[in-house]
Design a protein around this motif. Structure first.
Motif, PDB file in Angstrom:
ATOM      1  N   ARG A 230      -6.945   2.960 -16.803  1.00  0.00           N
ATOM      2  CA  ARG A 230      -8.123   3.223 -15.859  1.00  0.00           C
ATOM      3  C   ARG A 230      -7.499   3.421 -14.427  1.00  0.00           C
ATOM      4  NH1 ARG A 230     -10.824  -0.906 -19.244  1.00  0.00           N
ATOM      5  NH2 ARG A 230     -12.773  -0.272 -19.927  1.00  0.00           N
ATOM      6  N   ILE A 231      -8.072   4.279 -13.912  1.00  0.00           N
ATOM      7  CA  ILE A 231      -7.938   4.511 -12.320  1.00  0.00           C
ATOM      8  C   ILE A 231      -8.564   3.227 -11.828  1.00  0.00           C
ATOM      9  CG2 ILE A 231      -8.325   5.581 -10.431  1.00  0.00           C
ATOM     10  CD1 ILE A 231      -7.895   8.183 -12.037  1.00  0.00           C
ATOM     11  N   VAL A 232      -7.876   2.427 -10.797  1.00  0.00           N
ATOM     12  CA  VAL A 232      -8.269   1.292 -10.215  1.00  0.00           C
ATOM     13  C   VAL A 232      -8.650   1.395  -8.749  1.00  0.00           C
ATOM     14  CG1 VAL A 232      -7.498  -0.385 -11.996  1.00  0.00           C
ATOM     15  CG2 VAL A 232      -6.040   0.304 -10.214  1.00  0.00           C
ATOM     16  N   GLU A 233      -7.755   2.529  -8.033  1.00  0.00           N
ATOM     17  CA  GLU A 233      -8.078   2.910  -6.774  1.00  0.00           C
ATOM     18  C   GLU A 233      -7.602   4.275  -6.717  1.00  0.00           C
ATOM     19  OE1 GLU A 233      -6.915   0.920  -2.521  1.00  0.00           O
ATOM     20  OE2 GLU A 233      -6.045   0.037  -4.113  1.00  0.00           O
ATOM     21  N   ARG A 234      -8.165   4.899  -5.837  1.00  0.00           N
ATOM     22  CA  ARG A 234      -7.791   6.267  -5.321  1.00  0.00           C
ATOM     23  C   ARG A 234      -8.289   6.403  -3.996  1.00  0.00           C
ATOM     24  NH1 ARG A 234     -11.919   9.101  -9.633  1.00  0.00           N
ATOM     25  NH2 ARG A 234     -14.018   8.750  -8.418  1.00  0.00           N
ATOM     26  N   CYS A 235      -7.208   7.098  -3.147  1.00  0.00           N
ATOM     27  CA  CYS A 235      -7.278   7.188  -1.562  1.00  0.00           C
ATOM     28  C   CYS A 235      -6.308   8.068  -1.096  1.00  0.00           C
ATOM     29  CB  CYS A 235      -6.950   5.783  -1.170  1.00  0.00           C
ATOM     30  SG  CYS A 235      -7.637   5.256   0.454  1.00  0.00           S
ATOM     31  N   LEU A 240      -3.996   4.517   1.813  1.00  0.00           N
ATOM     32  CA  LEU A 240      -3.481   3.704   0.834  1.00  0.00           C
ATOM     33  C   LEU A 240      -2.351   2.737   1.352  1.00  0.00           C
ATOM     34  CD1 LEU A 240      -4.043   3.025  -2.118  1.00  0.00           C
ATOM     35  CD2 LEU A 240      -1.991   4.133  -2.642  1.00  0.00           C
ATOM     36  N   PHE A 241      -1.500   3.505   2.149  1.00  0.00           N
ATOM     37  CA  PHE A 241      -0.180   2.740   2.697  1.00  0.00           C
ATOM     38  C   PHE A 241      -0.721   1.777   3.659  1.00  0.00           C
ATOM     39  CE2 PHE A 241       2.348   5.203  -0.262  1.00  0.00           C
ATOM     40  CZ  PHE A 241       3.450   4.934  -0.109  1.00  0.00           C
ATOM     41  N   ARG A 242      -1.759   2.221   4.282  1.00  0.00           N
ATOM     42  CA  ARG A 242      -2.045   1.269   5.432  1.00  0.00           C
ATOM     43  C   ARG A 242      -2.740   0.119   5.152  1.00  0.00           C
ATOM     44  NH1 ARG A 242      -4.763   4.763   7.934  1.00  0.00           N
ATOM     45  NH2 ARG A 242      -6.699   4.438   7.172  1.00  0.00           N
ATOM     46  N   SER A 243      -3.697   0.452   4.107  1.00  0.00           N
ATOM     47  CA  SER A 243      -4.471  -0.613   3.540  1.00  0.00           C
ATOM     48  C   SER A 243      -4.919  -0.614   2.099  1.00  0.00           C
ATOM     49  CB  SER A 243      -5.842  -0.761   4.388  1.00  0.00           C
ATOM     50  OG  SER A 243      -5.415  -0.715   5.791  1.00  0.00           O
ATOM     51  N   PRO A 244      -3.887  -1.002   1.270  1.00  0.00           N
ATOM     52  CA  PRO A 244      -4.269  -1.071  -0.477  1.00  0.00           C
ATOM     53  C   PRO A 244      -5.366  -2.138  -0.268  1.00  0.00           C
ATOM     54  CG  PRO A 244      -2.148  -2.016   0.179  1.00  0.00           C
ATOM     55  CD  PRO A 244      -2.583  -1.228   1.463  1.00  0.00           C
ATOM     56  N   ARG A 245      -6.395  -1.640  -1.156  1.00  0.00           N
ATOM     57  CA  ARG A 245      -7.579  -2.458  -1.103  1.00  0.00           C
ATOM     58  C   ARG A 245      -7.552  -3.370  -2.684  1.00  0.00           C
ATOM     59  NH1 ARG A 245      -8.239  -3.538   3.913  1.00  0.00           N
ATOM     60  NH2 ARG A 245      -9.294  -1.936   4.911  1.00  0.00           N
ATOM     61  N   HIS A 246      -7.019  -2.653  -3.621  1.00  0.00           N
ATOM     62  CA  HIS A 246      -7.181  -3.397  -4.920  1.00  0.00           C
ATOM     63  C   HIS A 246      -5.981  -4.466  -5.053  1.00  0.00           C
ATOM     64  CE1 HIS A 246      -7.155  -4.187  -9.464  1.00  0.00           C
ATOM     65  NE2 HIS A 246      -8.469  -3.604  -9.381  1.00  0.00           N
ATOM     66  N   PRO A 247      -6.183  -5.623  -5.620  1.00  0.00           N
ATOM     67  CA  PRO A 247      -5.275  -6.609  -5.832  1.00  0.00           C
ATOM     68  C   PRO A 247      -4.098  -6.143  -6.349  1.00  0.00           C
ATOM     69  CG  PRO A 247      -7.395  -7.641  -6.079  1.00  0.00           C
ATOM     70  CD  PRO A 247      -7.676  -6.115  -5.944  1.00  0.00           C
ATOM     71  N   TYR A 248      -3.983  -5.261  -7.317  1.00  0.00           N
ATOM     72  CA  TYR A 248      -3.148  -4.621  -8.097  1.00  0.00           C
ATOM     73  C   TYR A 248      -2.176  -3.906  -7.268  1.00  0.00           C
ATOM     74  CZ  TYR A 248      -0.169  -1.885 -11.355  1.00  0.00           C
ATOM     75  OH  TYR A 248       0.774  -1.188 -11.966  1.00  0.00           O
ATOM     76  N   LEU A 303     -15.223   2.016 -10.705  1.00  0.00           N
ATOM     77  CA  LEU A 303     -14.635   2.796  -9.436  1.00  0.00           C
ATOM     78  C   LEU A 303     -15.768   2.993  -8.734  1.00  0.00           C
ATOM     79  CD1 LEU A 303     -11.804   3.313  -8.747  1.00  0.00           C
ATOM     80  CD2 LEU A 303     -12.010   5.759  -9.512  1.00  0.00           C
ATOM     81  N   SER A 304     -15.898   2.539  -7.349  1.00  0.00           N
ATOM     82  CA  SER A 304     -16.814   2.642  -6.319  1.00  0.00           C
ATOM     83  C   SER A 304     -16.402   2.934  -4.964  1.00  0.00           C
ATOM     84  CB  SER A 304     -17.882   1.360  -6.467  1.00  0.00           C
ATOM     85  OG  SER A 304     -18.275   1.190  -7.387  1.00  0.00           O
ATOM     86  N   ARG A 305     -17.191   3.533  -4.384  1.00  0.00           N
ATOM     87  CA  ARG A 305     -16.730   4.142  -2.801  1.00  0.00           C
ATOM     88  C   ARG A 305     -16.654   2.758  -2.110  1.00  0.00           C
ATOM     89  NH1 ARG A 305     -16.149   8.748  -0.501  1.00  0.00           N
ATOM     90  NH2 ARG A 305     -15.308   9.037  -2.580  1.00  0.00           N
ATOM     91  N   LEU A 306     -15.686   2.389  -1.475  1.00  0.00           N
ATOM     92  CA  LEU A 306     -15.503   1.300  -0.741  1.00  0.00           C
ATOM     93  C   LEU A 306     -15.339   1.529   1.027  1.00  0.00           C
ATOM     94  CD1 LEU A 306     -15.003  -1.828  -0.349  1.00  0.00           C
ATOM     95  CD2 LEU A 306     -12.529  -1.418  -0.317  1.00  0.00           C
ATOM     96  N   GLU A 307     -14.673   2.680   1.307  1.00  0.00           N
ATOM     97  CA  GLU A 307     -14.426   3.258   2.550  1.00  0.00           C
ATOM     98  C   GLU A 307     -14.626   4.789   2.148  1.00  0.00           C
ATOM     99  OE1 GLU A 307     -11.822   0.065   4.710  1.00  0.00           O
ATOM    100  OE2 GLU A 307     -10.771   1.397   3.298  1.00  0.00           O
ATOM    101  N   VAL A 312     -12.413   2.182  -5.220  1.00  0.00           N
ATOM    102  CA  VAL A 312     -11.794   0.740  -5.836  1.00  0.00           C
ATOM    103  C   VAL A 312     -12.586   0.185  -6.923  1.00  0.00           C
ATOM    104  CG1 VAL A 312     -10.799  -1.445  -5.205  1.00  0.00           C
ATOM    105  CG2 VAL A 312     -10.699   0.287  -3.384  1.00  0.00           C
ATOM    106  N   ALA A 313     -12.022  -0.116  -8.080  1.00  0.00           N
ATOM    107  CA  ALA A 313     -12.734  -0.895  -8.817  1.00  0.00           C
ATOM    108  C   ALA A 313     -12.406  -2.284  -9.101  1.00  0.00           C
ATOM    109  CB  ALA A 313     -12.254  -0.189 -10.296  1.00  0.00           C
ATOM    110  N   CYS A 314     -12.994  -3.065  -8.002  1.00  0.00           N
ATOM    111  CA  CYS A 314     -12.778  -4.656  -7.904  1.00  0.00           C
ATOM    112  C   CYS A 314     -13.846  -5.244  -7.373  1.00  0.00           C
ATOM    113  CB  CYS A 314     -11.586  -4.669  -7.184  1.00  0.00           C
ATOM    114  SG  CYS A 314     -10.901  -6.206  -6.767  1.00  0.00           S
ATOM    115  N   PHE A 315     -14.203  -6.241  -7.857  1.00  0.00           N
ATOM    116  CA  PHE A 315     -15.410  -7.005  -7.372  1.00  0.00           C
ATOM    117  C   PHE A 315     -14.914  -7.749  -6.073  1.00  0.00           C
ATOM    118  CE2 PHE A 315     -16.469  -7.380 -11.891  1.00  0.00           C
ATOM    119  CZ  PHE A 315     -17.484  -6.484 -11.884  1.00  0.00           C
ATOM    120  N   HIS A 316     -13.542  -8.166  -5.990  1.00  0.00           N
ATOM    121  CA  HIS A 316     -13.064  -8.727  -4.622  1.00  0.00           C
ATOM    122  C   HIS A 316     -11.935  -7.929  -4.055  1.00  0.00           C
ATOM    123  CE1 HIS A 316     -15.562 -11.926  -6.110  1.00  0.00           C
ATOM    124  NE2 HIS A 316     -15.239 -11.851  -7.279  1.00  0.00           N
ATOM    125  N   PRO A 317     -12.174  -7.086  -3.600  1.00  0.00           N
ATOM    126  CA  PRO A 317     -11.150  -6.139  -2.780  1.00  0.00           C
ATOM    127  C   PRO A 317     -10.745  -6.753  -1.691  1.00  0.00           C
ATOM    128  CG  PRO A 317     -13.184  -5.223  -2.249  1.00  0.00           C
ATOM    129  CD  PRO A 317     -13.305  -6.038  -3.480  1.00  0.00           C
TER     130      PRO A 317
END
Length: 340
Positions: A230-235, A240-248, A303-307, A312-317
């Motif tokens: 699955r794609i867990v983050e796209r940015c 992405l380099f400044r602020s990766p949001r997914h824990p992975y 996968l939902s819009r965070l910013e 990001v696909a995460c309940f706790h980014p």
């Protein structure tokens, strides 16, 4: 007014081998002329996504979803239709050129065959075009080197020859599947510069599949992080380099050597990727995630819009910014990274 149509639009792409699911619904768009990085650990589905798109998986593979190339769905296309797409609309180069080039056929002849297949040129016209393509990928003394065999080329020159073959059909999009992994750092940088130049000159899109975040930072405008099919983050790359949001993703960055970190220990991502067919009920990353809760273990995040422009696909980014990460040109340590 006609709606905007991306160059490639992958929707809910799923792949199973003998009933075991390996892709779990990939959504990905590629715009004309853009460069997109696809990163993640080995086995996460990066290469399978594009092999499925081009109909190059074995017969035991079951594919569903859509891969729209313009108005054509490649998932339901016939072999004849796919053959007209491969090399002409979408070209692909692989990690190890020595396994892609025929060792007993001269390099020039192999490039001429690609030219004849995609553009119908033969004889002197095909040879002249093969020479031009070798010159385009910066092979010195191209006219003479056409008569060399692959073993007479270096690893970097063989990769350049593979790029020349990929360009034979003037593709709209080039899929570069780990094209620098088998090369030393200096040659890696040269291949990346070459891909960037060819993309700018030809106006083609590039999908760069890699473990190497340093390489991705140099060539790509947008990054998609994959985990367990699955794609867990796209940015956008800079974000992405400044602020990766997914824990992975944050874990991948934590494993990168930083030149300003002194003797600080690297922090590998603990655990291993779950085996296909043995996925956790909820988030596939939850067994390895220090932020996981019961919700993560029982429900699947989408996968939902965070910013702005970041999904990001995460309940706790992770919401706090990460330590600043450098690009390849300012930190050669990145170019040696393999996140395996």
């Amino acid at each position: 007014m006609e709606d905007h149509m991306p160059l490639v639009d992958i929707r809910d792409l799923k792949v199973a081998f003998d009933g075991v699911q390996v892709l779990h619904g990939v959504d990905l768009t590629i715009e004309k002329g853009e460069a997109v990085g696809l990163v993640g650990e080995s086995g996460c589905g990066k290469s399978v996504t594009w092999l499925a798109a081009l109909g190059l998986l074995p017969k035991k593979a079951t594919i569903s979803g859509q891969v729209m190339l313009g108005r054509d769905d490649l998932v339901i296309a016939s072999q004849r239709q796919l053959e007209s797409v491969r090399g002409r609309r979408i070209a692909m180069i692989f990690q190890d050129p020595s396994s892609s080039l025929n060792p007993v056929i001269r390099v020039g002849r192999q490039i001429e065959e690609a030219i004849g297949l995609h553009r119908g040129l033969t004889g002197k016209a095909a040879r002249a075009e093969a020479k031009r393509l070798l010159e385009l990928v910066e092979i010195p003394d191209a006219g003479r080197r056409l008569d060399n065999y692959p073993h007479e080329f270096s690893g970097g020159q063989n990769q350049r020859a593979m790029i020349a073959m990929a360009l034979a059909g003037n593709p709209d999009i080039l899929i570069a599947d780990e094209p620098t992994t088998a090369l030393d750092a200096t040659i890696q940088a040269q291949i990346l510069d070459l891909l960037a130049r060819l993309r700018a000159e030809a106006g083609m899109a590039v999908v760069f599949i890699s473990h190497d975040l340093g390489a991705v930072s140099e060539i790509c405008e947008r990054v998609c992080v994959m985990y367990a099919g699955r794609i867990v983050e796209r940015c956008p790359t800079a974000a992405l380099f400044r602020s990766p949001r997914h824990p992975y993703t944050r874990g991948l960055f934590g494993a990168i050597p930083r030149l300003d970190a002194g003797r600080e220990r690297l922090k590998p991502v603990e655990g291993t990727v779950p085996e296909p067919g043995k996925m956790p009920r909820g988030c596939a990353f939850s067994p390895r995630c220090g932020r996981a809760t019961e919700k993560c273990r029982t429900s699947l995040p989408i996968l939902s819009r965070l910013e702005e422009d970041c999904d990001v696909a995460c309940f706790h980014p992770v919401l706090e910014d990460a330590p600043r990460h450098s690009s390849r040109k300012s930190a050669e340590a990145l170019s040696m990274l393999e996140l395996i």
